[in-house]
Scaffold this active site. Sequence first.
Site, PDB file in Angstrom:
ATOM      1  N   CYS A 166       3.016 -18.133 -47.706  1.00 16.17           N
ATOM      2  CA  CYS A 166       3.683 -16.807 -48.201  1.00 16.17           C
ATOM      3  C   CYS A 166       2.275 -16.072 -48.732  1.00 16.17           C
ATOM      4  O   CYS A 166       0.924 -16.261 -49.284  1.00 16.17           O
ATOM      5  CB  CYS A 166       4.367 -17.008 -49.930  1.00 16.17           C
ATOM      6  SG  CYS A 166       5.215 -15.529 -49.815  1.00 16.17           S
ATOM      7  N   THR A 167       2.455 -14.884 -47.770  1.00 14.26           N
ATOM      8  CA  THR A 167       0.729 -13.531 -48.110  1.00 14.26           C
ATOM      9  C   THR A 167       0.666 -13.132 -49.739  1.00 14.26           C
ATOM     10  O   THR A 167      -0.428 -12.479 -49.913  1.00 14.26           O
ATOM     11  CB  THR A 167       0.974 -12.478 -46.809  1.00 14.26           C
ATOM     12  OG1 THR A 167       2.295 -12.306 -46.704  1.00 14.26           O
ATOM     13  CG2 THR A 167       0.601 -13.401 -45.590  1.00 14.26           C
ATOM     14  N   HIS A 168       1.616 -13.095 -50.583  1.00 17.19           N
ATOM     15  CA  HIS A 168       1.591 -12.638 -52.497  1.00 17.19           C
ATOM     16  C   HIS A 168       0.241 -13.690 -52.099  1.00 17.19           C
ATOM     17  O   HIS A 168       0.190 -13.557 -53.539  1.00 17.19           O
ATOM     18  CB  HIS A 168       2.448 -13.234 -52.399  1.00 17.19           C
ATOM     19  CG  HIS A 168       3.468 -11.548 -52.899  1.00 17.19           C
ATOM     20  ND1 HIS A 168       3.963 -11.731 -51.428  1.00 17.19           N
ATOM     21  CD2 HIS A 168       3.936 -10.385 -53.609  1.00 17.19           C
ATOM     22  CE1 HIS A 168       4.355  -9.658 -51.092  1.00 17.19           C
ATOM     23  NE2 HIS A 168       4.388  -9.587 -52.324  1.00 17.19           N
ATOM     24  N   TYR A 188      11.708 -10.175 -49.801  1.00 22.85           N
ATOM     25  CA  TYR A 188      12.653 -11.018 -49.042  1.00 22.85           C
ATOM     26  C   TYR A 188      13.076 -12.193 -49.062  1.00 22.85           C
ATOM     27  O   TYR A 188      14.142 -12.223 -47.992  1.00 22.85           O
ATOM     28  CB  TYR A 188      11.573 -10.634 -47.819  1.00 22.85           C
ATOM     29  CG  TYR A 188      11.530  -9.002 -46.662  1.00 22.85           C
ATOM     30  CD1 TYR A 188      11.593  -8.099 -47.944  1.00 22.85           C
ATOM     31  CD2 TYR A 188      11.048  -9.129 -45.600  1.00 22.85           C
ATOM     32  CE1 TYR A 188      11.642  -6.847 -47.679  1.00 22.85           C
ATOM     33  CE2 TYR A 188      10.582  -7.705 -45.479  1.00 22.85           C
ATOM     34  CZ  TYR A 188      11.047  -6.805 -45.488  1.00 22.85           C
ATOM     35  OH  TYR A 188      11.080  -5.334 -44.896  1.00 22.85           O
ATOM     36  N   GLY A 189      12.098 -12.684 -49.432  1.00 22.05           N
ATOM     37  CA  GLY A 189      12.449 -14.602 -49.104  1.00 22.05           C
ATOM     38  C   GLY A 189      13.736 -14.734 -49.553  1.00 22.05           C
ATOM     39  O   GLY A 189      14.596 -15.942 -48.908  1.00 22.05           O
ATOM     40  N   GLU A 223       3.586  -8.831 -57.321  1.00 24.74           N
ATOM     41  CA  GLU A 223       3.889  -7.961 -57.652  1.00 24.74           C
ATOM     42  C   GLU A 223       3.557  -7.125 -58.876  1.00 24.74           C
ATOM     43  O   GLU A 223       2.673  -5.526 -58.820  1.00 24.74           O
ATOM     44  CB  GLU A 223       5.434  -7.556 -57.208  1.00 24.74           C
ATOM     45  CG  GLU A 223       5.891  -7.867 -55.233  1.00 24.74           C
ATOM     46  CD  GLU A 223       5.442  -6.368 -54.744  1.00 24.74           C
ATOM     47  OE1 GLU A 223       4.950  -5.266 -54.228  1.00 24.74           O
ATOM     48  OE2 GLU A 223       4.914  -7.493 -53.194  1.00 24.74           O
ATOM     49  N   ASP A 244       4.028  -5.201 -44.510  1.00 28.81           N
ATOM     50  CA  ASP A 244       4.694  -7.336 -45.324  1.00 28.81           C
ATOM     51  C   ASP A 244       5.651  -6.577 -46.597  1.00 28.81           C
ATOM     52  O   ASP A 244       6.048  -4.824 -46.556  1.00 28.81           O
ATOM     53  CB  ASP A 244       3.470  -7.129 -46.065  1.00 28.81           C
ATOM     54  CG  ASP A 244       4.096  -8.802 -47.550  1.00 28.81           C
ATOM     55  OD1 ASP A 244       4.714  -9.426 -46.902  1.00 28.81           O
ATOM     56  OD2 ASP A 244       3.998  -8.726 -48.919  1.00 28.81           O
ATOM     57  N   SER A 245       6.477  -6.658 -46.884  1.00 24.78           N
ATOM     58  CA  SER A 245       7.692  -7.007 -47.800  1.00 24.78           C
ATOM     59  C   SER A 245       7.396  -6.576 -48.992  1.00 24.78           C
ATOM     60  O   SER A 245       7.389  -5.681 -49.836  1.00 24.78           O
ATOM     61  CB  SER A 245       8.481  -8.521 -48.593  1.00 24.78           C
ATOM     62  OG  SER A 245       7.360  -9.184 -49.291  1.00 24.78           O
ATOM     63  N   CYS A 301       3.797 -11.610 -43.267  1.00 26.04           N
ATOM     64  CA  CYS A 301       4.380 -11.834 -43.890  1.00 26.04           C
ATOM     65  C   CYS A 301       4.971 -13.253 -43.250  1.00 26.04           C
ATOM     66  O   CYS A 301       5.619 -12.820 -41.699  1.00 26.04           O
ATOM     67  CB  CYS A 301       5.266 -10.810 -44.365  1.00 26.04           C
ATOM     68  SG  CYS A 301       7.524 -10.895 -45.442  1.00 26.04           S
ATOM     69  N   ASN A 302       4.821 -13.972 -44.233  1.00 21.63           N
ATOM     70  CA  ASN A 302       5.201 -15.658 -43.353  1.00 21.63           C
ATOM     71  C   ASN A 302       7.064 -15.393 -43.382  1.00 21.63           C
ATOM     72  O   ASN A 302       7.628 -16.003 -42.797  1.00 21.63           O
ATOM     73  CB  ASN A 302       4.477 -16.583 -44.809  1.00 21.63           C
ATOM     74  CG  ASN A 302       4.243 -16.949 -44.244  1.00 21.63           C
ATOM     75  OD1 ASN A 302       2.763 -16.140 -44.718  1.00 21.63           O
ATOM     76  ND2 ASN A 302       3.698 -18.333 -43.140  1.00 21.63           N
ATOM     77  N   THR A 303       7.631 -14.459 -43.840  1.00 23.63           N
ATOM     78  CA  THR A 303       9.115 -14.850 -43.980  1.00 23.63           C
ATOM     79  C   THR A 303       9.520 -13.470 -43.209  1.00 23.63           C
ATOM     80  O   THR A 303       9.971 -14.029 -41.969  1.00 23.63           O
ATOM     81  CB  THR A 303       9.568 -14.008 -45.654  1.00 23.63           C
ATOM     82  OG1 THR A 303       9.070 -14.920 -46.798  1.00 23.63           O
ATOM     83  CG2 THR A 303      11.153 -14.307 -45.671  1.00 23.63           C
TER      84      THR A 303
HETATM   85  N1  DGL Z   1       4.850 -12.313 -48.585  1.00 21.58           N
HETATM   86  C1  DGL Z   1       5.882 -12.382 -47.958  1.00 21.58           C
HETATM   87  C2  DGL Z   1       5.623 -13.411 -47.010  1.00 21.58           C
HETATM   88  O1  DGL Z   1       4.336 -13.987 -46.580  1.00 21.58           O
HETATM   89  C3  DGL Z   1       7.306 -12.452 -47.799  1.00 21.58           C
HETATM   90  C4  DGL Z   1       7.704 -12.664 -49.731  1.00 21.58           C
HETATM   91  C5  DGL Z   1       9.119 -12.326 -49.899  1.00 21.58           C
HETATM   92  O2  DGL Z   1       9.074 -11.237 -49.888  1.00 21.58           O
HETATM   93  O3  DGL Z   1      10.177 -13.156 -50.851  1.00 21.58           O
HETATM   94  O4  DGL Z   1       6.515 -14.752 -46.948  1.00 21.58           O
END
Ligand code: DGL
Length: 288
Positions: A197-199, A55-56, A165, A23-24, A86-88
């Site tokens: 988003c996995t966060h 990453y988004g 984070e 993931d990011s 990570c969805n992104t």
């Molecule tokens: N955890 C991420 C996701 O699932 C990335 C979020 C990010 O880095 O912007 O999209």
Amino acid sequence: MSTNSHPTSITNSATLYPIGVFDSGVGGVSVWREIARQLGHENTIYFADQGHVPYGPRLMDEILAFSSAIVRFLLEHRCKLIVVACNTASAAALQTLRLEFPAVPFVGMEPAIKPAAQYTRTRKVGVLATPATFQGKLFASVVERFAAGVELIDQVCPGLVEQVEAGKLDSPDTLEMLHKYLSPILAQGADTIVLACTHYPFLAPAIQRIVGPEIQVIDPSPAIARQVARVLEQKNLAAPAKQVGQHIFYTTGDPQAFARLLGHLAHRTDSDIRQAKWEGASLNVYNS
Ligand code: DGL
């Protein structure tokens, strides 16, 4: 061979190789903890690209370049399957990664529109995700396949990834952001919210408190861990059930800060945390 040994004890050594998860940042730990819970016999390597989080808001090509280098790193560390947690990164890179590494089994994230469409009674579903996730072809394809007759309320959430984070799951500024992002969804009558988003699963308790118990909040991590198990079985790559999984974590950020976060988010202490560094477009290990 002793008379006690079983003929079935001959194990394909690839089954002992780790599952790679990336993931990011710490978001993918929401997926990793489910994998560790459901598949406690599997070894894992978790990779957090905290040097580049979030990453988004980045360009798709840049996310693709990071993802491809991370996959190469995980393959050099002999990963037998890779979870794009990570969805992104899944939106920006999954299709290309599958073409670039055709022999590697991948499990990616796709927004959980299918279960949401099955659950919703109001036919209105809120989706929380990053801008890159909404832009990707993957989201368009999930909507086309599963969202017939359902109105989706797409909501980007600037700043939320950074709050997770920073380990601020319940602080006043995080709650203020959540109120702001959830209000339009509630105002339009959604009864289901997809965490794409996995966060965000780390914010699920705060989200549930704000929206109330009647609203279904969908965290896809348990389903992703089940999918990992299915793919490992299909490929004959599942580790022996009696094994106890070992876990290694890499971050391109600060390993000590990562250790604190891991304790806070996943109640893990004494983890094996190592540092990876970007050198140009490739990754190298430090202090391992
Ligand atoms: N955890 C991420 C996701 O699932 C990335 C979020 C990010 O880095 O912007 O999209």
